[in-house]
Scaffold this active site. Structure first.
Site, mmCIF file in Angstrom:
data_model
loop_
_atom_site.group_PDB
_atom_site.id
_atom_site.type_symbol
_atom_site.label_atom_id
_atom_site.label_comp_id
_atom_site.label_asym_id
_atom_site.label_seq_id
_atom_site.Cartn_x
_atom_site.Cartn_y
_atom_site.Cartn_z
ATOM 1 N N ASN A 110 21.139 5.759 18.455
ATOM 2 C CA ASN A 110 21.227 4.826 19.577
ATOM 3 C C ASN A 110 22.681 4.457 19.793
ATOM 4 O OD1 ASN A 110 20.252 2.811 21.513
ATOM 5 N ND2 ASN A 110 20.825 1.281 19.976
ATOM 6 N N HIS A 112 24.952 1.380 21.071
ATOM 7 C CA HIS A 112 24.817 -0.066 21.267
ATOM 8 C C HIS A 112 26.191 -0.639 21.612
ATOM 9 C CE1 HIS A 112 23.142 -4.082 20.691
ATOM 10 N NE2 HIS A 112 24.267 -4.379 20.071
ATOM 11 N N SER A 139 28.943 1.010 19.175
ATOM 12 C CA SER A 139 28.551 1.683 17.927
ATOM 13 C C SER A 139 27.470 2.705 18.229
ATOM 14 C CB SER A 139 27.963 0.675 16.930
ATOM 15 O OG SER A 139 28.829 -0.412 16.699
ATOM 16 N N ASP A 148 18.641 -2.559 16.009
ATOM 17 C CA ASP A 148 20.116 -2.490 16.002
ATOM 18 C C ASP A 148 20.688 -2.630 14.591
ATOM 19 O OD1 ASP A 148 20.059 -2.240 18.780
ATOM 20 O OD2 ASP A 148 20.279 -4.387 19.110
#
Ligand code: GRF
Length: 229
Positions: A110, A112, A139, A148
């Site tokens: 992912n 973020h 990130s 997260d």
């Protein structure tokens, strides 16, 4: 030679990070193929970007399903059918059911928009401005059941400047997100980054995989302060 990685991309919105991947592949800069783009929003700009690039695009909307688990089961059945090596969440705004993530450990990443572990969740630029931090960024991390909170692979840093507002700060971060995501996927394609099974960090020679488990090894730094060569 890097592996030719099969990517599935999940996106809920405009899809500029998806576009960065599409452009890098088209330019011959990323040894990968996007085998499908999947969205929980039928009108997501990301789906149109995929169609424009000739990539299969699917909208699977939560309201078609009674529960999140049923939605995720349908979504990931569709994703699995494309046999991706790596699933990239690029502005995908939904939680993924824990067991779905765990079954794909080390295969979902992912992007973020914060320097994790700072500013998890939503409105990260507003959080950064409210906190008065001198530095902000983005990130890329492995997705785990912890929102997260999965091991960070790489980060890009930007300064927070006097007079910054949401627009100026988010634009500065977004400009760094695109190369950060492309570079991280390139390293994953080259087999240089894997999620450690043991939980231990191990930075070997440049050719060896970098085992990432969040700590104690600091994330790779990209953007203005690149460490990837
Ligand atoms: C990016 O800021 C990404 O970090 C966050 O959502 C935004 C998506 O932007 N998760 P886009 O849809 O890729 O343009």
């Amino acid at each position: 030679m890097p592996r030719f990685l099969r990517l599935a991309v999940l996106a809920s919105g405009r899809g500029s990070n998806l576009q960065a991947l599409i452009d890098a592949i088209a330019a011959g800069e990323l040894a990968a193929e996007i085998v499908g783009v999947y969205s929980d929003k039928a009108d997501a700009g990301a789906l149109q970007r995929a169609r424009d690039a000739g990539i299969p695009a699917y909208a699977i909307t939560p309201k078609q399903f009674a529960t999140r688990a049923e939605f995720d089961a349908a979504l990931f059945t569709r994703i699995d059918a494309a046999t991706p090596d790596l699933i990239v969440c690029a502005g995908y705004m939904r939680l993924i059911t824990g067991h779905v993530v765990e079954a794909r450990r080390g295969r979902i990443i992912n992007i973020h928009p914060s320097l994790l572990p700072a500013f998890k969740g939503l409105h990260t630029h507003a959080q950064a401005l409210a906190a008065g931090v001198p530095e902000h960024g983005a990130s890329v991390h492995f997705v785990t059941a912890d929102l997260d909170g999965g091991p960070v692979i790489a980060q890009a840093r930007v300064p927070v400047l006097p007079g910054d507002n949401m627009e100026t700060l988010s634009a500065r971060v977004l400009a760094e997100e695109h190369p950060l995501l492309v570079e991280t996927v390139r390293w994953l394609a080259a087999g240089r980054i894997v999620l450690s099974e043991t939980g231990s960090s191990d930075t070997g020679p440049a050719e060896a995989p970098i085992h990432v488990d969040g700590a104690p090894q600091p994330p790779l730094q990209l953007g203005a302060n690149r460490r990837f060569a």
